[in-house]
Scaffold this active site. Structure first.
Site, PDB file in Angstrom:
ATOM      1  N   ASP A 244      14.222 -61.576  35.662  1.00  0.00           N
ATOM      2  CA  ASP A 244      12.764 -61.662  35.591  1.00  0.00           C
ATOM      3  C   ASP A 244      12.392 -63.151  35.581  1.00  0.00           C
ATOM      4  O   ASP A 244      12.433 -63.804  36.618  1.00  0.00           O
ATOM      5  CB  ASP A 244      12.347 -60.900  34.317  1.00  0.00           C
TER       6      ASP A 244
ATOM      7  N   PHE B  18       6.383 -53.455  35.263  1.00  0.00           N
ATOM      8  CA  PHE B  18       7.350 -53.128  34.209  1.00  0.00           C
ATOM      9  C   PHE B  18       8.001 -51.784  34.531  1.00  0.00           C
ATOM     10  O   PHE B  18       7.316 -50.792  34.751  1.00  0.00           O
ATOM     11  CB  PHE B  18       6.668 -53.067  32.842  1.00  0.00           C
ATOM     12  N   VAL B  19       9.324 -51.774  34.581  1.00  0.00           N
ATOM     13  CA  VAL B  19      10.052 -50.552  34.947  1.00  0.00           C
ATOM     14  C   VAL B  19      11.017 -50.165  33.827  1.00  0.00           C
ATOM     15  O   VAL B  19      11.441 -51.012  33.035  1.00  0.00           O
ATOM     16  CB  VAL B  19      10.831 -50.731  36.273  1.00  0.00           C
TER      17      VAL B  19
ATOM     18  N   ARG C 208      16.067 -45.433  28.286  1.00  0.00           N
ATOM     19  CA  ARG C 208      17.287 -45.999  28.880  1.00  0.00           C
ATOM     20  C   ARG C 208      18.124 -44.919  29.558  1.00  0.00           C
ATOM     21  O   ARG C 208      18.911 -45.188  30.463  1.00  0.00           O
ATOM     22  CB  ARG C 208      18.150 -46.660  27.794  1.00  0.00           C
TER      23      ARG C 208
ATOM     24  N   ASP D 172      14.523 -50.252  29.046  1.00  0.00           N
ATOM     25  CA  ASP D 172      13.764 -49.510  28.027  1.00  0.00           C
ATOM     26  C   ASP D 172      12.338 -50.003  27.881  1.00  0.00           C
ATOM     27  O   ASP D 172      12.005 -51.118  28.284  1.00  0.00           O
ATOM     28  CB  ASP D 172      14.434 -49.674  26.663  1.00  0.00           C
TER      29      ASP D 172
ATOM     30  N   LYS E 270      12.957 -59.547  40.081  1.00  0.00           N
ATOM     31  CA  LYS E 270      11.508 -59.726  40.263  1.00  0.00           C
ATOM     32  C   LYS E 270      11.292 -61.183  40.661  1.00  0.00           C
ATOM     33  O   LYS E 270      11.014 -62.033  39.795  1.00  0.00           O
ATOM     34  CB  LYS E 270      10.772 -59.449  38.948  1.00  0.00           C
TER      35      LYS E 270
ATOM     36  N   GLY F  78      20.375 -53.787  27.944  1.00  0.00           N
ATOM     37  CA  GLY F  78      19.863 -53.263  29.210  1.00  0.00           C
ATOM     38  C   GLY F  78      20.904 -53.027  30.289  1.00  0.00           C
ATOM     39  O   GLY F  78      20.771 -52.106  31.099  1.00  0.00           O
TER      40      GLY F  78
HETATM   41  P1  XMP Z   1      14.322 -62.730  31.855  1.00  0.00           P
HETATM   42  O1  XMP Z   1      12.843 -63.049  31.779  1.00  0.00           O
HETATM   43  O2  XMP Z   1      15.079 -63.338  30.725  1.00  0.00           O
HETATM   44  O3  XMP Z   1      14.335 -61.174  31.654  1.00  0.00           O
HETATM   45  O4  XMP Z   1      14.880 -62.992  33.217  1.00  0.00           O
HETATM   46  C1  XMP Z   1      15.462 -60.463  31.646  1.00  0.00           C
HETATM   47  C2  XMP Z   1      15.396 -59.418  30.581  1.00  0.00           C
HETATM   48  O5  XMP Z   1      14.049 -58.991  30.343  1.00  0.00           O
HETATM   49  C3  XMP Z   1      13.990 -57.598  30.264  1.00  0.00           C
HETATM   50  N1  XMP Z   1      13.051 -57.117  31.304  1.00  0.00           N
HETATM   51  C4  XMP Z   1      12.655 -55.868  31.467  1.00  0.00           C
HETATM   52  N2  XMP Z   1      12.970 -54.762  30.768  1.00  0.00           N
HETATM   53  N3  XMP Z   1      11.599 -53.473  32.201  1.00  0.00           N
HETATM   54  C5  XMP Z   1      12.443 -53.574  31.143  1.00  0.00           C
HETATM   55  O6  XMP Z   1      12.746 -52.551  30.538  1.00  0.00           O
HETATM   56  C6  XMP Z   1      11.224 -54.543  32.943  1.00  0.00           C
HETATM   57  O7  XMP Z   1      10.449 -54.402  33.902  1.00  0.00           O
HETATM   58  C7  XMP Z   1      11.772 -55.801  32.536  1.00  0.00           C
HETATM   59  N4  XMP Z   1      11.629 -57.039  33.035  1.00  0.00           N
HETATM   60  C8  XMP Z   1      12.462 -57.820  32.244  1.00  0.00           C
HETATM   61  C9  XMP Z   1      15.393 -57.100  30.461  1.00  0.00           C
HETATM   62  O8  XMP Z   1      15.942 -56.807  29.200  1.00  0.00           O
HETATM   63  C10 XMP Z   1      16.155 -58.235  31.054  1.00  0.00           C
HETATM   64  O9  XMP Z   1      17.488 -58.304  30.619  1.00  0.00           O
END
Ligand code: XMP
Length: 193
Positions: free
Chosen positions: A115, A164-165, A177, A171, A143, A56
């Site tokens: 996240d 979700f973005v 992406r 992606d 977030k 990402g």
């Molecule tokens: P965590 O929960 O580990 O999340 O903090 C981080 C990873 O989760 C993915 N992620 C997203 N990917 N849209 C996405 O495409 C979203 O809204 C989203 N929220 C979390 C992302 O890979 C990130 O590195």
């Protein structure tokens, strides 16, 4: 615009402006840290290591490092938490080995979005075991309402609501992406999973 895009949350101009601000701030702070260690930040090649968390962070990191006028090196790690057609984290898991040469260096972890915090917690705990000079975390998106782990994020591009973005490296099921803006998808773009 692709038909499955509902709306643009953050357009490419705002992203570009913010990424440049972040790059300049990072370069300033890291140069200061290297100077404090007693080195010349323009000359000393192996003090600062940028660690993009793939996949990402690929697009964000590519722009960010080009906004940093200083000597630095790159190490890549791959972590997955949203496999396939999922929009709920399944817990972060390392998909590649962590670079083993981070001791005594200033390490910057770069991720697309913070996240729950499980990805940055996993990687920063592993990096800390190598006794780096410092660890900084830098994310494009945050977030804050979703946090489950206590993570200190030093550089945060934009705080966004719990939605979700995709785009600019993010992606859904491996797609989108390449979109230059951060966008929300229409509900019917998501398959069960
Ligand atoms: P965590 O929960 O580990 O999340 O903090 C981080 C990873 O989760 C993915 N992620 C997203 N990917 N849209 C996405 O495409 C979203 O809204 C989203 N929220 C979390 C992302 O890979 C990130 O590195």
């Amino acid at each position: 615009m692709l038909p499955e895009i509902d709306r643009i949350l953050i357009d490419r101009e705002r992203i570009s402006q913010r990424v440049h601000e972040m790059g300049e701030q990072l370069a300033k702070d890291l140069s200061e840290a290297v100077r404090t260690d007693g080195h010349d930040p323009l000359a000393h090649p192996d003090r600062v290591v940028m660690v993009p968390i793939l996949t990402g962070a690929m697009v964000f990191a590519a722009d960010l490092i080009r906004a940093m006028p200083m000597k630095l090196s790159l190490r890549l790690v791959t972590v997955s938490s949203y496999p396939g057609q999922s929009t709920e984290s399944k817990g972060a898991a390392m998909r590649s080995a962590l670079p083993a040469d981070l001791a005594d260096r200033h390490v910057v972890l770069i991720d697309d979005i913070l996240d729950t915090g499980s990805t940055l917690k996993l990687v920063s705990d592993l990096v800390a075991e190598q006794s780096p000079a410092s660890i900084r975390c830098c994310v494009l998106l945050d977030k804050p309402d979703r946090r489950q782990h206590d993570i200190r994020c030093d550089y945060n591009g934009f705080s966004i609501p719990d939605e979700f973005v995709v785009g600019y490296g993010l992606d859904y099921d491996g797609f989108y992406r390449n979109l230059p803006d951060i966008v929300a998808l229409r509900p019917d773009a998501f398959r069960a999973g």
